[in-house]
Enzyme design. Structure first.
Site, PDB file in Angstrom:
ATOM      1  N   HIS A  63       4.548  50.981  11.225  1.00  0.00           N
ATOM      2  CA  HIS A  63       3.485  50.982  10.221  1.00  0.00           C
ATOM      3  C   HIS A  63       2.544  52.144  10.566  1.00  0.00           C
ATOM      4  O   HIS A  63       1.937  52.160  11.640  1.00  0.00           O
ATOM      5  CB  HIS A  63       2.652  49.701  10.289  1.00  0.00           C
ATOM      6  CG  HIS A  63       3.383  48.446   9.915  1.00  0.00           C
ATOM      7  ND1 HIS A  63       3.221  47.827   8.700  1.00  0.00           N
ATOM      8  CD2 HIS A  63       4.294  47.696  10.593  1.00  0.00           C
ATOM      9  CE1 HIS A  63       3.975  46.737   8.653  1.00  0.00           C
ATOM     10  NE2 HIS A  63       4.636  46.631   9.794  1.00  0.00           N
ATOM     11  N   THR A  98       8.494  40.618   9.825  1.00  0.00           N
ATOM     12  CA  THR A  98       9.084  39.866   8.712  1.00  0.00           C
ATOM     13  C   THR A  98      10.331  40.546   8.160  1.00  0.00           C
ATOM     14  O   THR A  98      11.143  39.907   7.514  1.00  0.00           O
ATOM     15  CB  THR A  98       8.067  39.686   7.558  1.00  0.00           C
ATOM     16  OG1 THR A  98       7.640  40.983   7.123  1.00  0.00           O
ATOM     17  CG2 THR A  98       6.868  38.868   8.001  1.00  0.00           C
ATOM     18  N   HIS A 104      10.818  49.290  11.936  1.00  0.00           N
ATOM     19  CA  HIS A 104       9.918  50.103  11.110  1.00  0.00           C
ATOM     20  C   HIS A 104       8.578  50.239  11.794  1.00  0.00           C
ATOM     21  O   HIS A 104       8.058  49.293  12.382  1.00  0.00           O
ATOM     22  CB  HIS A 104       9.729  49.497   9.711  1.00  0.00           C
ATOM     23  CG  HIS A 104       9.269  48.068   9.720  1.00  0.00           C
ATOM     24  ND1 HIS A 104      10.138  47.021   9.917  1.00  0.00           N
ATOM     25  CD2 HIS A 104       8.038  47.524   9.577  1.00  0.00           C
ATOM     26  CE1 HIS A 104       9.470  45.890   9.887  1.00  0.00           C
ATOM     27  NE2 HIS A 104       8.185  46.154   9.691  1.00  0.00           N
ATOM     28  N   ASN A 118       5.639  45.818  14.820  1.00  0.00           N
ATOM     29  CA  ASN A 118       5.745  44.392  15.099  1.00  0.00           C
ATOM     30  C   ASN A 118       7.177  44.125  15.548  1.00  0.00           C
ATOM     31  O   ASN A 118       8.133  44.572  14.904  1.00  0.00           O
ATOM     32  CB  ASN A 118       5.432  43.576  13.845  1.00  0.00           C
ATOM     33  CG  ASN A 118       3.994  43.774  13.393  1.00  0.00           C
ATOM     34  OD1 ASN A 118       3.120  44.048  14.202  1.00  0.00           O
ATOM     35  ND2 ASN A 118       3.759  43.660  12.093  1.00  0.00           N
TER      36      ASN A 118
END
Ligand code: 5GP
Ligand code: ZN
Length: 113
Positions: A102, A95, A100, A87
């Site tokens: 996932h 957020t 990072h 994201n």
């Protein structure tokens, strides 16, 4: 390099605990604190980069390391069907503003008889 106000920097420096999966000199993988699939592991660069776009543009060596570690874990933990997703930006659902990936999968290897 390390931002003391960033939760993933604090996990990378082992200041905050996480359920670690694997690490290299440049990257760290740990279980997501609120998993949304049977496998939900995060893979981060140990140095602070706000998102995957910044990591890609500024540190290709760390990007490759992160992708290799993420892919290796995904292949080890799943039957070969997985997502490795990033994201990027608030509107895309980011957020935590430390890059990072996932690693998610519905088909953990250890659940197959
Ligand atoms: P994002 O929404 O930014 O793409 O993903 C952030 C992810 O980090 C979320 O899936 C969230 O559950 C996870 N997360 C947030 N804080 C922590 C934490 O302190 N420890 C761990 N292990 N995961 C976290
Ligand atoms: Zn950070």
């Amino acid at each position: 390099m390390i931002n003391p106000d960033c939760i993933f920097c604090r996990i990378a420096s082992k200041d905050i605990q996480a359920n670690l999966v694997a690490e290299t000199e440049l990257s760290l993988a740990f279980w997501d604190i609120s998993p949304r699939q049977p496998i939900h592991i995060l893979v981060i660069p140990k140095n602070h980069h706000a998102n995957i776009a910044e990591l890609t543009m500024n540190s290709p060596e760390q990007l490759v390391d992160l992708m290799q570690l993420g892919t290796q874990i995904a292949l080890e933990k799943s039957t070969g069907s997985f997502r490795l997703s990033f994201n990027t930006g608030e509107e895309a659902g980011q957020t935590v503003f430390h890059a990072h990936g996932h690693i998610t999968s519905r088909t953990p290897k250890d659940q197959i008889a």
